[in-house]
Design a protein around this motif. Structure first.
Motif, PDB file in Angstrom:
ATOM      1  N   LYS A 122       0.592  -1.139   0.066  1.00 11.17           N
ATOM      2  CA  LYS A 122       0.303   0.200   0.119  1.00 11.17           C
ATOM      3  C   LYS A 122       1.335   1.180   0.156  1.00 11.17           C
ATOM      4  CE  LYS A 122      -0.696   0.663   5.116  1.00 11.17           C
ATOM      5  NZ  LYS A 122       0.817  -0.542   5.384  1.00 11.17           N
ATOM      6  N   CYS A 123       0.244   2.327   0.018  1.00 11.39           N
ATOM      7  CA  CYS A 123       1.084   3.585  -0.579  1.00 11.39           C
ATOM      8  C   CYS A 123       0.155   4.783   0.073  1.00 11.39           C
ATOM      9  CB  CYS A 123       1.028   4.151  -1.864  1.00 11.39           C
ATOM     10  SG  CYS A 123       1.780   5.346  -1.552  1.00 11.39           S
ATOM     11  N   THR A 124       0.418   5.131   1.383  1.00  7.47           N
ATOM     12  CA  THR A 124       0.371   5.996   2.304  1.00  7.47           C
ATOM     13  C   THR A 124      -0.161   7.487   2.004  1.00  7.47           C
ATOM     14  OG1 THR A 124       0.462   4.704   4.167  1.00  7.47           O
ATOM     15  CG2 THR A 124      -0.272   7.077   4.809  1.00  7.47           C
ATOM     16  N   LEU A 125      -1.065   7.958   0.909  1.00  8.90           N
ATOM     17  CA  LEU A 125      -1.309   9.030   0.777  1.00  8.90           C
ATOM     18  C   LEU A 125      -1.500  10.426   1.817  1.00  8.90           C
ATOM     19  CD1 LEU A 125      -3.736   7.701  -2.559  1.00  8.90           C
ATOM     20  CD2 LEU A 125      -1.791   8.374  -2.336  1.00  8.90           C
ATOM     21  N   GLY A 126      -2.052  10.354   2.826  1.00 11.78           N
ATOM     22  CA  GLY A 126      -2.493  11.323   3.336  1.00 11.78           C
ATOM     23  C   GLY A 126      -2.921  10.480   5.578  1.00 11.78           C
ATOM     24  N   CYS A 127      -2.873  11.370   6.124  1.00 12.15           N
ATOM     25  CA  CYS A 127      -3.298  11.121   7.612  1.00 12.15           C
ATOM     26  C   CYS A 127      -3.837  11.944   7.839  1.00 12.15           C
ATOM     27  CB  CYS A 127      -2.129  10.783   8.483  1.00 12.15           C
ATOM     28  SG  CYS A 127      -0.754  12.560   8.174  1.00 12.15           S
ATOM     29  N   LEU A 128      -4.732  12.033   9.107  1.00  8.84           N
ATOM     30  CA  LEU A 128      -5.594  12.883  10.237  1.00  8.84           C
ATOM     31  C   LEU A 128      -4.268  14.543  11.086  1.00  8.84           C
ATOM     32  CD1 LEU A 128      -8.095  10.856  11.672  1.00  8.84           C
ATOM     33  CD2 LEU A 128      -8.641  12.707   9.777  1.00  8.84           C
ATOM     34  N   ARG A 129      -4.648  15.401  10.625  1.00  6.41           N
ATOM     35  CA  ARG A 129      -3.976  16.361  10.966  1.00  6.41           C
ATOM     36  C   ARG A 129      -4.236  15.958  12.658  1.00  6.41           C
ATOM     37  NH1 ARG A 129      -2.896  21.236   7.604  1.00  6.41           N
ATOM     38  NH2 ARG A 129      -3.811  20.861   5.893  1.00  6.41           N
ATOM     39  N   ASP A 130      -2.934  16.974  13.670  1.00  6.49           N
ATOM     40  CA  ASP A 130      -3.146  16.797  14.166  1.00  6.49           C
ATOM     41  C   ASP A 130      -4.676  16.772  15.587  1.00  6.49           C
ATOM     42  OD1 ASP A 130      -0.270  15.314  14.513  1.00  6.49           O
ATOM     43  OD2 ASP A 130       0.536  17.078  15.027  1.00  6.49           O
ATOM     44  N   GLY A 131      -4.590  16.267  16.512  1.00  8.42           N
ATOM     45  CA  GLY A 131      -5.864  16.530  17.442  1.00  8.42           C
ATOM     46  C   GLY A 131      -7.428  16.359  16.621  1.00  8.42           C
ATOM     47  N   LYS A 132      -7.164  15.425  15.542  1.00  2.71           N
ATOM     48  CA  LYS A 132      -8.386  15.731  14.761  1.00  2.71           C
ATOM     49  C   LYS A 132      -8.526  13.899  14.725  1.00  2.71           C
ATOM     50  CE  LYS A 132      -8.910  19.653  12.675  1.00  2.71           C
ATOM     51  NZ  LYS A 132      -9.918  20.038  13.493  1.00  2.71           N
ATOM     52  N   ARG A 133      -9.886  13.944  14.851  1.00  4.98           N
ATOM     53  CA  ARG A 133     -10.581  12.129  14.949  1.00  4.98           C
ATOM     54  C   ARG A 133     -12.133  12.601  13.922  1.00  4.98           C
ATOM     55  NH1 ARG A 133     -10.189   8.634  18.715  1.00  4.98           N
ATOM     56  NH2 ARG A 133      -8.543  10.606  20.471  1.00  4.98           N
ATOM     57  N   LEU A 134     -11.792  10.931  13.519  1.00  6.32           N
ATOM     58  CA  LEU A 134     -13.144  10.501  12.255  1.00  6.32           C
ATOM     59  C   LEU A 134     -14.177  10.576  12.725  1.00  6.32           C
ATOM     60  CD1 LEU A 134     -12.004   8.590   9.423  1.00  6.32           C
ATOM     61  CD2 LEU A 134     -12.046  10.593   9.755  1.00  6.32           C
ATOM     62  N   THR A 135     -15.728  11.124  13.236  1.00  8.64           N
ATOM     63  CA  THR A 135     -16.706  10.730  13.301  1.00  8.64           C
ATOM     64  C   THR A 135     -18.129   9.170  12.495  1.00  8.64           C
ATOM     65  OG1 THR A 135     -18.086  11.976  12.262  1.00  8.64           O
ATOM     66  CG2 THR A 135     -17.096  13.252  14.417  1.00  8.64           C
ATOM     67  N   PRO A 136     -18.690   9.217  12.952  1.00 14.10           N
ATOM     68  CA  PRO A 136     -19.578   8.248  12.579  1.00 14.10           C
ATOM     69  C   PRO A 136     -19.879   9.061  10.813  1.00 14.10           C
ATOM     70  CG  PRO A 136     -19.751   7.556  14.532  1.00 14.10           C
ATOM     71  CD  PRO A 136     -19.458   8.943  14.157  1.00 14.10           C
ATOM     72  N   GLU A 137     -20.386  10.110  10.236  1.00 18.34           N
ATOM     73  CA  GLU A 137     -20.355  10.331   9.498  1.00 18.34           C
ATOM     74  C   GLU A 137     -18.859  10.797   8.609  1.00 18.34           C
ATOM     75  OE1 GLU A 137     -20.825  11.345  12.731  1.00 18.34           O
ATOM     76  OE2 GLU A 137     -23.735  10.850  12.961  1.00 18.34           O
ATOM     77  N   ASN A 138     -18.371  11.342   9.095  1.00 24.56           N
ATOM     78  CA  ASN A 138     -16.759  11.709   8.804  1.00 24.56           C
ATOM     79  C   ASN A 138     -16.757   9.835   7.687  1.00 24.56           C
ATOM     80  OD1 ASN A 138     -15.256  13.684  10.862  1.00 24.56           O
ATOM     81  ND2 ASN A 138     -16.556  13.955   9.482  1.00 24.56           N
ATOM     82  N   LEU A 139     -16.688   9.348   8.284  1.00 29.53           N
ATOM     83  CA  LEU A 139     -15.635   8.118   7.481  1.00 29.53           C
ATOM     84  C   LEU A 139     -17.304   7.738   6.573  1.00 29.53           C
ATOM     85  CD1 LEU A 139     -14.283   5.557   7.763  1.00 29.53           C
ATOM     86  CD2 LEU A 139     -16.030   4.501   9.112  1.00 29.53           C
ATOM     87  N   ALA A 140     -18.105   7.879   6.927  1.00 30.01           N
ATOM     88  CA  ALA A 140     -19.321   7.234   5.808  1.00 30.01           C
ATOM     89  C   ALA A 140     -19.498   8.318   4.941  1.00 30.01           C
ATOM     90  CB  ALA A 140     -20.878   7.697   6.468  1.00 30.01           C
ATOM     91  N   ARG A 141     -18.618   9.752   4.568  1.00 31.78           N
ATOM     92  CA  ARG A 141     -18.786  10.498   3.795  1.00 31.78           C
ATOM     93  C   ARG A 141     -17.130  10.259   3.049  1.00 31.78           C
ATOM     94  NH1 ARG A 141     -19.435  16.608   4.692  1.00 31.78           N
ATOM     95  NH2 ARG A 141     -19.580  16.632   2.848  1.00 31.78           N
ATOM     96  N   THR A 169     -14.323  17.862   0.834  1.00 27.30           N
ATOM     97  CA  THR A 169     -15.413  17.168   1.668  1.00 27.30           C
ATOM     98  C   THR A 169     -15.178  17.776   3.172  1.00 27.30           C
ATOM     99  OG1 THR A 169     -15.452  15.454  -0.333  1.00 27.30           O
ATOM    100  CG2 THR A 169     -16.652  15.326   1.723  1.00 27.30           C
ATOM    101  N   LEU A 170     -13.810  17.227   3.615  1.00 25.72           N
ATOM    102  CA  LEU A 170     -14.192  17.729   4.761  1.00 25.72           C
ATOM    103  C   LEU A 170     -12.712  18.081   4.968  1.00 25.72           C
ATOM    104  CD1 LEU A 170     -14.124  13.656   5.989  1.00 25.72           C
ATOM    105  CD2 LEU A 170     -15.391  15.257   6.204  1.00 25.72           C
ATOM    106  N   PRO A 171     -12.718  19.461   4.979  1.00 25.15           N
ATOM    107  CA  PRO A 171     -11.887  20.953   5.066  1.00 25.15           C
ATOM    108  C   PRO A 171     -10.770  20.450   6.750  1.00 25.15           C
ATOM    109  CG  PRO A 171     -14.106  21.371   4.682  1.00 25.15           C
ATOM    110  CD  PRO A 171     -14.141  20.292   4.404  1.00 25.15           C
ATOM    111  N   ASP A 172      -9.580  21.223   6.215  1.00 20.87           N
ATOM    112  CA  ASP A 172      -8.577  20.941   7.342  1.00 20.87           C
ATOM    113  C   ASP A 172      -9.033  19.492   7.994  1.00 20.87           C
ATOM    114  OD1 ASP A 172      -8.705  24.017   6.700  1.00 20.87           O
ATOM    115  OD2 ASP A 172     -10.665  24.038   7.557  1.00 20.87           O
TER     116      ASP A 172
END
Length: 312
Positions: free
Chosen positions: A95-114, A291-294
């Motif tokens: 696999k090739c890692t393209l990006g990650c969450l910024r510090d202090g951020k966490r996916l909500t169920p809604e974020n994951l769905a989108r 879709t999910l800015p910042d």
């Protein structure tokens, strides 16, 4: 000044050391067991882009179809060496890692769905996989062919000393050209049989494909998968903080895809459109940001790589 120079030259002469201007950099490497393993077991292999997906901790990756037989042989030989750290789960599948969450951020169920919807929209719009997958998908209905993601051939691996885990900072690297299986086999067999054996060695074991499919399929059950996608760790600092380490990697560079000859241009009378995976990656990352800015940060395209094996 001239006196000191002459004195130094005299000392060097007595010690049987040639004058500095005649000294040369040695044209050899010191002994290395890891280098021997790579040189003995390292054969060129192909990698086939497969699916965009959300990995654990919300990391965004491009998964490849699986490691070929020859790549697995090299990995197996490296795993037997007591010099290397134990293999991380992340390098057991390509696999090739393209990006990650910024510090202090966490996916909500809604974020994951989108996010999953964005991934699946791209996955449905292109074909990812090897030639066997292509036949299985379109042999009965070639009119339904999708644009196919280009694969690329790994002709060399790089042993990197990185300064951060994302490989956006690399202190040093050594290139290991990989042997060509067909060329090595020609002395022992006809060209036709050598190429047939090469195709066999290039094939991806069904169990290898099933493992990647299992990992990918887990991401589609959003309710269950949110537990893993929302876990702590692997945020921006993890990838970009100062950290010295060593890995054996295949660089994922656009020119590798563009220089790789495609297996065919038509299939059962229908033309095939081969798509540059870097175009898909760029479009995908842009849409995630819109879709999910910042929420996400993406790594420099020159740092993109597949880890074959961590060394330290």
């Amino acid at each position: 000044g001239a006196f000191m120079t002459s004195e130094r030259e005299a000392e060097r002469s007595e010690m049987n050391i040639p004058p500095k201007k005649r000294s040369r950099k040695p044209e050899y490497h010191r002994e290395s067991r890891i280098r021997e393993i790579i040189q003995q077991h390292g054969y060129a292999f192909s990698l086939h882009p497969y699916k965009l997906m959300v990995s654990w901790q919300g990391v965004l990756v491009l998964a490849f179809r699986g490691f070929s037989e020859k790549a697995r042989e090299l990995k197996g030989a490296l795993n037997e060496s007591e010099l290397l750290v134990g293999e991380n789960p992340g390098s057991t599948w390509p696999k090739c890692t393209l990006g990650c969450l910024r510090d202090g951020k966490r996916l909500t169920p809604e974020n994951l769905a989108r996010l999953t919807e964005v991934c699946e929209r791209y996955n449905r719009s292109v074909f990812g996989g090897d030639v066997q997958d292509f036949h299985a998908s379109f042999s009965e209905n070639p009119q339904a062919m999708l644009p196919a993601l280009m694969s690329f051939r790994v002709k060399s691996l790089h042993l990197t000393t990185y300064e951060c885990r994302s490989h956006e900072l690399v202190l040093a690297e050594e290139e290991f050209p990989l042997k060509d299986f067909v060329a090595d086999s020609l002395s022992d067999a006809t060209e036709a049989s050598a190429r047939a054996e090469s195709l066999r060695q290039e094939s991806i074991d069904p169990e290898e494909k099933a493992n990647v499919d299992r990992i990918y399929s887990e991401t589609l059950d959003r309710k269950k998968y949110w537990f893993f996608a929302s876990k702590d760790g692997h945020r921006e600092t993890h990838y970009r903080e100062p950290k010295i380490g060593m890995s054996l990697v295949a660089w994922v560079q656009e020119r590798n895809f563009l220089s790789h000859s495609m297996p065919f241009s038509r299939y059962k009378g229908e033309p095939i459109f081969w798509k540059n995976p870097f175009d898909t990656i760029k479009e995908f990352c842009t849409e995630v940001e819109e879709t999910l800015p910042d929420l996400y940060t993406f790594f420099n395209k020159d740092s993109l790589h597949i880890t074959l094996r961590a060394i330290t």
